[in-house]
Design a protein around this motif. Structure first.
Motif, PDB file in Angstrom:
ATOM      1  N   SER A   1       9.483  26.675 -51.355  1.00 41.00           N
ATOM      2  CA  SER A   1      10.602  26.504 -52.063  1.00 41.00           C
ATOM      3  C   SER A   1      10.633  26.204 -53.419  1.00 41.00           C
ATOM      4  CB  SER A   1      11.699  25.679 -51.109  1.00 41.00           C
ATOM      5  OG  SER A   1      10.945  24.346 -51.093  1.00 41.00           O
TER       6      SER A   1
ATOM      7  N   GLU B   1      11.859  23.553 -54.534  1.00 46.83           N
ATOM      8  CA  GLU B   1      11.937  21.982 -54.222  1.00 46.83           C
ATOM      9  C   GLU B   1      10.450  21.399 -54.048  1.00 46.83           C
ATOM     10  OE1 GLU B   1      15.785  23.448 -53.478  1.00 46.83           O
ATOM     11  OE2 GLU B   1      14.167  24.123 -52.518  1.00 46.83           O
ATOM     12  N   GLU B   2       9.803  22.337 -53.051  1.00 44.11           N
ATOM     13  CA  GLU B   2       8.540  22.093 -52.919  1.00 44.11           C
ATOM     14  C   GLU B   2       7.515  22.234 -54.189  1.00 44.11           C
ATOM     15  OE1 GLU B   2       4.760  23.594 -49.961  1.00 44.11           O
ATOM     16  OE2 GLU B   2       6.825  24.273 -49.692  1.00 44.11           O
TER      17      GLU B   2
ATOM     18  N   GLU C   1       8.625  21.724 -57.189  1.00 44.33           N
ATOM     19  CA  GLU C   1       9.014  20.606 -58.037  1.00 44.33           C
ATOM     20  C   GLU C   1       8.492  19.176 -57.612  1.00 44.33           C
ATOM     21  OE1 GLU C   1      13.607  22.016 -59.463  1.00 44.33           O
ATOM     22  OE2 GLU C   1      13.228  21.009 -57.538  1.00 44.33           O
ATOM     23  N   GLY C   2       8.312  18.982 -56.343  1.00 39.03           N
ATOM     24  CA  GLY C   2       7.610  17.858 -55.744  1.00 39.03           C
ATOM     25  C   GLY C   2       6.278  17.831 -56.038  1.00 39.03           C
TER      26      GLY C   2
ATOM     27  N   ARG D   1      15.742  26.779 -62.556  1.00 37.31           N
ATOM     28  CA  ARG D   1      15.932  28.039 -61.627  1.00 37.31           C
ATOM     29  C   ARG D   1      16.435  29.152 -62.186  1.00 37.31           C
ATOM     30  NH1 ARG D   1      16.349  25.237 -56.243  1.00 37.31           N
ATOM     31  NH2 ARG D   1      15.702  23.042 -56.825  1.00 37.31           N
TER      32      ARG D   1
END
Length: 144
Positions: free
Chosen positions: A14, A16-17, A19-20, A97
């Motif tokens: 994802s 989010e992953e 970004e982390g 995004r």
């Protein structure tokens, strides 16, 4: 005129992953006293560097579709410890995004013209708030 790159974000499930992972790597560099910059290492060196650095970005394909991008800041060729030529794509740490755009798997990176690149989601409308699976399905149906 600017030009972009597109690449599979292998191992990422994802945005989010991604970004982390970027935040973790930048924090590790900060603690180690290394230059704090985000980069992706690739084997092939782009030949159209001037066009890429004139406002280009690296678009990431995650789970079968383009979902985000990072601005390209620099392209740095180097030779690794085994004597193999490689290239660091220096990227802005911010992940932007984009609209979901389907992509088949491919190896390496490809050039991506601005006309073929998906639009950024930020400020584009109410579909910003839709979950990815709904945006993906609506895009496949031609409704977004």
């Amino acid at each position: 005129m600017s030009l972009n790159l597109i690449k599979l974000c292998v191992g990422c499930e994802s945005v989010e992953e991604l970004e982390g992972w970027i935040a973790l790597k930048l924090d590790e560099k900060r603690r180690a006293g290394q230059p704090v910059e985000s980069f992706h290492t690739t084997r092939m060196v782009p030949k159209r560097v001037d066009e890429l650095l004139a406002g280009g970005a690296l678009y990431w394909v995650i789970k079968g579709g383009v979902q985000c991008r990072q601005r390209l800041l620099d392209v740095r060729p180097f030779v690794d410890a085994e004597g193999v030529g490689r290239c660091r794509l220096i990227l802005a740490p911010e992940v932007i995004r984009t609209e979901w755009q389907p992509r088949r798997p491919f190896q390496g990176w490809r050039y991506l013209s601005p006309e073929d690149a998906p639009a950024d989601l930020a400020g584009s409308g109410a579909d910003d708030e839709l979950p990815l699976h709904l945006r993906k399905e609506l895009t496949e149906l031609g409704l977004l």
